[in-house]
Design a protein around this motif. Structure first.
Motif, PDB file in Angstrom:
ATOM      1  N   GLN A  57      48.741 -10.215  38.805  1.00 24.55           N
ATOM      2  CA  GLN A  57      49.216 -10.835  37.571  1.00 24.55           C
ATOM      3  C   GLN A  57      48.319 -11.997  37.152  1.00 24.55           C
ATOM      4  N   PHE A  58      47.863 -12.772  38.115  1.00 22.74           N
ATOM      5  CA  PHE A  58      47.116 -13.981  37.793  1.00 22.74           C
ATOM      6  C   PHE A  58      45.662 -13.711  37.413  1.00 22.74           C
ATOM      7  N   GLU A  59      45.016 -12.777  38.118  1.00 26.31           N
ATOM      8  CA  GLU A  59      43.576 -12.587  37.916  1.00 26.31           C
ATOM      9  C   GLU A  59      43.235 -11.185  37.416  1.00 26.31           C
ATOM     10  N   LYS A  60      44.113 -10.631  36.578  1.00 30.68           N
ATOM     11  CA  LYS A  60      43.895  -9.249  36.168  1.00 30.68           C
ATOM     12  C   LYS A  60      42.646  -9.059  35.308  1.00 30.68           C
ATOM     13  N   TRP A  61      42.147 -10.156  34.762  1.00 30.56           N
ATOM     14  CA  TRP A  61      40.957 -10.026  33.922  1.00 30.56           C
ATOM     15  C   TRP A  61      39.667  -9.971  34.725  1.00 30.56           C
ATOM     16  N   ASN A  62      39.717 -10.320  36.020  1.00 30.87           N
ATOM     17  CA  ASN A  62      38.493 -10.478  36.795  1.00 30.87           C
ATOM     18  C   ASN A  62      38.317  -9.327  37.782  1.00 30.87           C
ATOM     19  N   PHE A  63      37.504  -8.351  37.422  1.00 29.33           N
ATOM     20  CA  PHE A  63      37.270  -7.176  38.251  1.00 29.33           C
ATOM     21  C   PHE A  63      36.630  -7.539  39.590  1.00 29.33           C
TER      22      PHE A  63
END
Length: 455
Positions: A57-63
């Protein structure tokens, strides 16, 4: 500006704290947990699932963050001896046999131990570790699985831990491959590539594959790679990869009829022939006149002799034993003969009556088929759910994620001296999973909207 900077630093520290908490829990899981300690197992597992939700949830943008994090979680187990499963002893045993030119399908460990002329590295430790049940049966692991055992044992150079490490390396690389092809397939299906991390970071996946050395993840990697190629129209290129998936674990063979509506008769024929030829080539090194008899005999045991973490079967057995006075061993044998037939029937119905001829529709049919099989099966080990978890991410259903969290309840049996299951715990597991599945069915078919409108 100073306040904004402080918030920025705080936000970037928070994911790190979650990662550290995960690493701590996985370390305890790997090095300070016994299978018999059910309450500790349950607490660790619950904590890891809560943190899974937080971290995605927190870092879903960072692959890159999620990929590196998932690899770190797996590396925690690298030098640990599996503590929830003893199957790896048999894996190494089979690998050592192959490296000495002995066909693992022709002799049981009991027979090998009795033959003083056949000596393999760590034979007594491996024999004692695998347990009496495994020792009296022929190997039931398909050829590609045996190849992995052989490579790991060879590179392990006679060390049990060395072999374990190499098996883990193969499993970890396969999971990374699943992320790569899974993301590409999700993009082809116009879905968020981020969904694959619900598989990659799932505690069940990490613990049962990397931790306990089960190869469902390698099978799923090959399967997703093949399906990705099929979705791009490269079905002949996909055939040997799909065959390798079948020859690693037999599960993907269930799905073969479902490709007929997608590929059509002509392409399907070429696809099936190519898979058959490749499968035969994989089998040739192990073929002998006794191979088929021993292998079929061993695989049949899983349908007719064993029971663990069953759903519908436990209901049938309770009724048959208490109300019809049947013997438990008679129930599991008769029931085991029926389940494959029901599974074939479901596969046929899905092949005939599915209207949409698309990759996503086929994947949904696969999810329905495999879920039905496991709901009906008399044996559902926790690692069996791995394939369902991955498969569901390419559909609109998420009940498998709930199941991946609840399946840990089945480990209660190992905390009992006689390995007796708690049917109440299993009832909680299946009622919640089936209940959520029912909710998703109503939601995905707009039944809930109709109910709200009428009320």
């Amino acid at each position: 500006m100073e306040k904004i900077a402080q918030r920025y630093i705080k936000l970037h520290k928070y994911p790190s704290l979650i990662v550290l908490a995960n690493l701590l829990l996985y370390t305890v899981f790997a090095y300070d947990l016994e299978r018999e300690d059910f309450l500790k197992l349950l607490a660790l597992y619950a904590g890891l699932f809560i943190l899974l939700y937080k971290i995605i949830q927190f870092e879903k943008w960072n692959f890159k963050f999620l990929l590196v994090t998932g690899i770190l979680f797996r590396l925690v187990f690298l030098i640990a001896i599996p503590n929830l499963s003893q199957d790896f002893y048999r894996f190494i045993w089979d690998g050592e046999l192959i490296n000495q030119g002995i066909n693992p399908y022709l002799y049981t460990p009991n027979q090998i131990i009795e033959k003083s002329t056949i000596i393999i590295a760590n034979s007594q430790e491996l024999y004692d570790g695998m347990g009496s049940l495994s020792a009296k049966h022929y190997s039931n692991y398909p050829p590609i699985n045996q190849l992995i055992f052989s490579i790991s044992s060879f590179l392990g150079m006679g060390s049990i831990l060395g072999s374990v490490i190499w098996m883990r390396v193969i499993i970890i690389l396969s999971d990374i491959g699943t992320v790569y092809f899974g993301r590409r397939l999700l993009q082809n299906l116009n879905q968020s590539p981020h969904l694959i991390f619900w598989y990659f970071l799932n505690p069940l996946i990490i613990i049962e594959l990397t931790g306990n050395l089960h190869f469902e993840g390698v099978m799923f990697f090959l399967f997703i790679w093949a399906v990705h190629l099929i979705s791009k129209g490269k079905y002949l290129l996909a055939a040997p990869i799909y065959a390798a998936s079948i020859m690693l674990k037999l599960v993907p063979i269930l799905f073969l009829p479902l490709f007929l509506p997608l590929l059509g008769f002509k392409k399907s024929t070429f696809f099936y022939v190519a898979i058959t030829v490749c499968s035969i080539l994989f089998l040739i090194p192990f073929y002998s006149s006794e191979f088929a008899t021993h292998y079929v005999q061993t695989v049949r045991l899983w349908f007719s002799n064993f029971e663990f973490n069953a759903g519908f079967y436990n209901l049938v057995k309770t009724v048959a034993v208490e109300h019809y006075e049947q013997k438990p061993w008679e129930v599991v044998k008769d029931y085991g003969d029926i389940v494959p037939l029901l599974t074939i029937l479901i596969a046929f119905l899905l092949m005939v009556f599915r209207d949409k001829k698309s990759t996503q529709s086929i994947l949904l049919s696969m999810l329905v088929l495999l879920s039905s099989y496991y709901f009906l099966s008399s044996t559902v080990h926790p690692w069996y759910i791995v394939f369902l978890v991955g498969l569901s991410l390419f559909t609109n259903y998420r009940f498998t994620l709930l199941w991946s969290g609840l399946v840990v309840l089945s480990y209660y049996a190992y905390s009992q001296p006689d390995f007796k299951e708690n049917l109440w715990l299993l009832a909680i597991e299946y009622i919640l999973v089936l209940g959520f599945l029912g909710y998703e069915i109503m939601k995905n078919h707009n039944i809930l909207a109709v109910i709200r409108k009428n009320n």
